[in-house]
Design a protein around this motif. Structure first.
Motif, PDB file in Angstrom:
ATOM      1  N   GLU A  48      19.871  65.390   8.730  1.00 20.32           N
ATOM      2  CA  GLU A  48      20.297  64.244   9.595  1.00 20.32           C
ATOM      3  C   GLU A  48      19.752  63.073   9.218  1.00 20.32           C
ATOM      4  O   GLU A  48      18.550  63.013   8.830  1.00 20.32           O
ATOM      5  N   VAL A  49      20.322  62.049   9.349  1.00 20.60           N
ATOM      6  CA  VAL A  49      20.241  60.572   8.945  1.00 20.60           C
ATOM      7  C   VAL A  49      18.732  60.133   9.471  1.00 20.60           C
ATOM      8  O   VAL A  49      18.484  60.631  10.826  1.00 20.60           O
ATOM      9  N   ASP A 105      18.308  65.006   0.426  1.00 24.37           N
ATOM     10  CA  ASP A 105      17.308  64.246   0.927  1.00 24.37           C
ATOM     11  C   ASP A 105      15.834  64.698   0.507  1.00 24.37           C
ATOM     12  O   ASP A 105      15.119  63.995   0.422  1.00 24.37           O
TER      13      ASP A 105
END
Length: 77
Positions: free
Chosen positions: A11-12, A39
């Motif tokens: 998630e961001v 990421d």
């Protein structure tokens, strides 16, 4: 010893805290933030494929904030 790399999407804004959490899981030998479509990249190892999947990979996938993983098993040619 079976080894693999796991490419992880989060998630961001969660990658830094998730890297810290993943690094504490037994069998994770490296966890780092990366750029690109994923990421985080983690290097993992276990005595067998079963233990790799049922132990290390399952624990990583249980971490909150992870949205997708891709596991690349290391092969010796």
């Amino acid at each position: 010893m079976v080894q693999a790399y796991i490419l992880i999407q989060t998630e961001v804004g969660r990658s830094t805290s998730i890297v810290t959490e993943i690094a504490q899981i037994p069998g994770v030998t490296l966890a780092e933030d990366v750029t690109g479509p994923y990421d985080i990249i983690a290097r993992i190892e276990a005595p067998s494929v079963d233990e790799l999947g049922q132990g290390v990979i399952a624990k990583i996938q249980d971490v909150k904030g992870i949205t997708r993983t891709l596991t690349c098993t290391v092969v010796k040619m």
